[in-house]
Design a protein around this motif. Structure first.
Motif, PDB file in Angstrom:
ATOM      1  N   ILE A 188       0.827  -1.204   0.000  1.00 16.51           N
ATOM      2  CA  ILE A 188       0.000   0.000   0.000  1.00 16.51           C
ATOM      3  C   ILE A 188       0.866   1.262   0.000  1.00 16.51           C
ATOM      4  O   ILE A 188       2.046   1.224   0.344  1.00 16.51           O
ATOM      5  N   LEU A 189       0.254   2.370  -0.369  1.00 15.67           N
ATOM      6  CA  LEU A 189       0.920   3.666  -0.463  1.00 15.67           C
ATOM      7  C   LEU A 189       0.389   4.557   0.643  1.00 15.67           C
ATOM      8  O   LEU A 189      -0.824   4.777   0.759  1.00 15.67           O
ATOM      9  N   MET A 190       1.294   5.091   1.476  1.00 17.15           N
ATOM     10  CA  MET A 190       0.891   5.816   2.678  1.00 17.15           C
ATOM     11  C   MET A 190       1.419   7.244   2.667  1.00 17.15           C
ATOM     12  O   MET A 190       2.613   7.476   2.448  1.00 17.15           O
ATOM     13  N   ASP A 191       0.551   8.186   2.908  1.00 16.12           N
ATOM     14  CA  ASP A 191       0.915   9.595   3.048  1.00 16.12           C
ATOM     15  C   ASP A 191       1.617   9.778   4.389  1.00 16.12           C
ATOM     16  O   ASP A 191       1.049   9.489   5.447  1.00 16.12           O
ATOM     17  N   MET A 192       2.871  10.259   4.366  1.00 11.67           N
ATOM     18  CA  MET A 192       3.646  10.409   5.592  1.00 11.67           C
ATOM     19  C   MET A 192       3.114  11.522   6.493  1.00 11.67           C
ATOM     20  O   MET A 192       3.512  11.638   7.650  1.00 11.67           O
ATOM     21  N   ARG A 193       2.201  12.342   5.962  1.00 11.70           N
ATOM     22  CA  ARG A 193       1.603  13.401   6.780  1.00 11.70           C
ATOM     23  C   ARG A 193       0.348  12.932   7.502  1.00 11.70           C
ATOM     24  O   ARG A 193      -0.309  13.714   8.194  1.00 11.70           O
ATOM     25  N   SER A 194       0.016  11.664   7.348  1.00 11.24           N
ATOM     26  CA  SER A 194      -1.191  11.124   7.975  1.00 11.24           C
ATOM     27  C   SER A 194      -1.070  11.131   9.496  1.00 11.24           C
ATOM     28  O   SER A 194       0.027  10.985  10.057  1.00 11.24           O
ATOM     29  N   LYS A 195      -2.186  11.289  10.160  1.00 13.81           N
ATOM     30  CA  LYS A 195      -2.220  11.202  11.619  1.00 13.81           C
ATOM     31  C   LYS A 195      -1.781   9.813  12.057  1.00 13.81           C
ATOM     32  O   LYS A 195      -2.226   8.806  11.496  1.00 13.81           O
ATOM     33  N   GLY A 196      -0.891   9.762  13.040  1.00 12.59           N
ATOM     34  CA  GLY A 196      -0.416   8.483  13.559  1.00 12.59           C
ATOM     35  C   GLY A 196       0.940   8.064  13.035  1.00 12.59           C
ATOM     36  O   GLY A 196       1.498   7.063  13.481  1.00 12.59           O
ATOM     37  N   VAL A 197       1.514   8.826  12.088  1.00 10.41           N
ATOM     38  CA  VAL A 197       2.859   8.533  11.566  1.00 10.41           C
ATOM     39  C   VAL A 197       3.877   9.378  12.323  1.00 10.41           C
ATOM     40  O   VAL A 197       3.742  10.600  12.402  1.00 10.41           O
ATOM     41  N   SER A 198       4.895   8.743  12.880  1.00  8.37           N
ATOM     42  CA  SER A 198       5.968   9.484  13.549  1.00  8.37           C
ATOM     43  C   SER A 198       7.308   8.884  13.144  1.00  8.37           C
ATOM     44  O   SER A 198       7.435   7.674  12.945  1.00  8.37           O
ATOM     45  N   PHE A 215       7.063   4.869  13.164  1.00  7.22           N
ATOM     46  CA  PHE A 215       6.021   4.273  13.979  1.00  7.22           C
ATOM     47  C   PHE A 215       4.659   4.598  13.378  1.00  7.22           C
ATOM     48  O   PHE A 215       4.383   5.747  13.004  1.00  7.22           O
ATOM     49  N   LEU A 216       3.809   3.579  13.284  1.00  8.38           N
ATOM     50  CA  LEU A 216       2.494   3.705  12.672  1.00  8.38           C
ATOM     51  C   LEU A 216       1.439   3.344  13.708  1.00  8.38           C
ATOM     52  O   LEU A 216       1.336   2.179  14.134  1.00  8.38           O
ATOM     53  N   ASP A 217       0.698   4.344  14.148  1.00  5.93           N
ATOM     54  CA  ASP A 217      -0.284   4.152  15.204  1.00  5.93           C
ATOM     55  C   ASP A 217      -1.694   4.402  14.662  1.00  5.93           C
ATOM     56  O   ASP A 217      -2.170   5.530  14.600  1.00  5.93           O
ATOM     57  N   GLU A 218      -2.332   3.313  14.214  1.00  5.98           N
ATOM     58  CA  GLU A 218      -3.683   3.373  13.654  1.00  5.98           C
ATOM     59  C   GLU A 218      -3.794   4.446  12.556  1.00  5.98           C
ATOM     60  O   GLU A 218      -4.640   5.331  12.600  1.00  5.98           O
ATOM     61  N   VAL A 219      -2.910   4.310  11.591  1.00  2.00           N
ATOM     62  CA  VAL A 219      -2.875   5.242  10.459  1.00  2.00           C
ATOM     63  C   VAL A 219      -3.933   4.822   9.440  1.00  2.00           C
ATOM     64  O   VAL A 219      -3.971   3.667   9.012  1.00  2.00           O
ATOM     65  N   GLU A 220      -4.780   5.757   9.048  1.00  2.00           N
ATOM     66  CA  GLU A 220      -5.821   5.464   8.064  1.00  2.00           C
ATOM     67  C   GLU A 220      -5.289   5.685   6.642  1.00  2.00           C
ATOM     68  O   GLU A 220      -4.759   6.750   6.331  1.00  2.00           O
ATOM     69  N   VAL A 221      -5.433   4.646   5.816  1.00  8.23           N
ATOM     70  CA  VAL A 221      -4.976   4.695   4.426  1.00  8.23           C
ATOM     71  C   VAL A 221      -6.150   4.324   3.520  1.00  8.23           C
ATOM     72  O   VAL A 221      -6.753   3.259   3.706  1.00  8.23           O
ATOM     73  N   PRO A 222      -6.507   5.171   2.568  1.00 10.29           N
ATOM     74  CA  PRO A 222      -7.618   4.850   1.662  1.00 10.29           C
ATOM     75  C   PRO A 222      -7.383   3.532   0.926  1.00 10.29           C
ATOM     76  O   PRO A 222      -6.256   3.227   0.529  1.00 10.29           O
ATOM     77  N   VAL A 223      -8.453   2.769   0.714  1.00 13.62           N
ATOM     78  CA  VAL A 223      -8.349   1.478   0.042  1.00 13.62           C
ATOM     79  C   VAL A 223      -7.798   1.630  -1.371  1.00 13.62           C
ATOM     80  O   VAL A 223      -7.095   0.739  -1.872  1.00 13.62           O
TER      81      VAL A 223
END
Length: 398
Positions: A188-198, A215-223
């Motif tokens: 999957i492709l994840m936006d590093m500015r998403s909430k939960g990314v540190s 660290f990924l803490d319940e990061v929401e990624v669109p399907v």
């Protein structure tokens, strides 16, 4: 394969050499020549210059901005970039993700991501390794649970190169924990500015902070950020690793470093005689030169095979193993040439402001950080032990 270049190849080499000479900013060239740390702006500046000429992604299909170059031209281009002391082009988007999107991505994903990769508007990092899953990558535990039109991702990635600069990360996640190790993994492709990314930097022994924990803490990624099919990400992962391992070989860079080593060994004297004329040292250099030449021919054969559209065999793993062994051998000879000067090194020399002559034993000492840093090359991208297993399995099945 004959490495005697044709008149067309020589003209192409001169064109590339002239372009680099006339367009690479001097302050960036000097930093690369002195082995100093580069800023993100240094990399982006050069990538935009290359893209303006249409040369940033020569291995891409022409319709997406690539070049119809022969394997020899691609080889020449890589050599001239290294000999011209240009920054390396960041591989994560250009050479790793892009081939996966071109092979497995949807048309919408290609249209969305490829143009911004080649324009350097968006930078990528690789979310593969974990604290308990490095060479045994299929043992990864970062999980992604589908909730409606999103995946919720929780876990940790480590050794993530330049994550502090990245806008996006391609990530391997486990979407079916009940499946076998290589199954149940998605890409999957994840936006590093998403909430939960540190991001937390990891300082290396040479003083660098190029690698990080993410660290990924319940990061929401669109399907819609799923590449390929759910639970079939291992196919994407293996395809990407084939491209990464070929790049790790670093043949042109090793040729440049060997030339610098020859300069140092000609300046350093033992008993009034240049080190380069001492039998044992000269024999070690000759052995590396022969092995590097053999690897160069192997790389050209692999490029020719790739140009024909054939699926890579054991070549990427062979290139990775021998390329990294040669890189490490060169740094060991630099340390030997530096002698007592190799014991200390000044981290500030990597940041600029050092007045050490780059030729001679003191200059060789500037490579001490690279001796330490390059211990990792035989591990990342899949350890060399794992690569030897891959080669043996492919050849035994043939």
């Amino acid at each position: 394969m004959d490495l005697a270049y044709s008149a067309e190849d020589l003209a192409f080499r001169d064109e590339v050499r002239t372009f680099i000479r006339d367009n690479l900013p001097a302050h960036i060239r000097d930093k690369v020549a002195a082995q100093q740390h580069l800023s993100k702006d240094d990399y982006v500046t050069w990538q935009k210059i290359l893209n303006g000429r249409g040369w940033l992604a020569p291995h891409w299909p022409k319709e997406w901005g690539g070049c119809d170059w022969s394997p020899v031209q691609r080889h020449i281009f890589d050599e001239e970039l290294n000999f011209g002391n240009t920054p390396r082009t960041m591989p994560f988007g250009l050479k790793m993700l892009a081939p996966v999107l071109l092979r497995f991505g949807s048309e919408a994903q290609k249209q969305r991501y490829l143009p911004k990769i080649v324009s350097s508007e968006e930078w990528w990092c690789q979310g593969y390794s974990e604290p308990g899953a490095g060479s045994d990558l299929a043992g990864l535990k970062t999980r992604a649970e589908r909730r409606g039109d999103h995946y919720v991702v929780t876990g940790q990635k480590t050794w993530t190169t330049l994550a502090q600069y990245a806008d996006w990360m391609f990530v391997l996640v486990r979407t079916d924990p009940a499946a076998k190790k290589q199954e149940g993994i998605s890409f999957i492709l994840m936006d590093m500015r998403s909430k939960g990314v540190s991001v937390r930097p990891i300082r290396t022994i040479d003083g660098g902070v190029e690698i990080n924990d993410v660290f990924l803490d319940e990061v929401e990624v669109p399907v819609e950020n799923l590449v390929g099919e759910e639970n079939k990400g291992w196919t994407c992962a293996k395809y990407l690793l084939g491209h990464e391992r070929s790049g790790i070989a670093g043949i042109a860079y090793s040729k440049k470093m060997l030339g610098k080593l020859r300069q140092v060994a000609a300046e350093e004297t033992i008993g009034g005689k240049p080190l380069l004329e001492h039998g044992p040292f000269r024999d070690k250099m000759a052995r590396i030169e022969v092995e590097l030449m053999a690897l160069e021919f192997t790389n050209l054969r692999a490029l020719a095979n790739e140009t024909k559209g054939n699926v890579p065999g054991p070549e990427p793993s062979i290139l990775k193993v021998r390329g990294t062994e040669i890189q490490q051998a060169i740094t060991e000879l630099f340390v030997e040439a530096a002698g007592p000067y190799a014991l200390p090194f000044l981290p500030e020399a990597l940041e600029g402001g050092s007045n050490v002559d780059p030729v001679g034993p003191e200059g060789a000492a500037a490579f001490a950080p690279h001796y330490f840093n390059w211990r990792k090359t035989s591990i990342y991208g899949g350890s060399n032990e794992i690569q030897k297993n891959i080669v043996s399995k492919i050849l035994l099945k043939a």
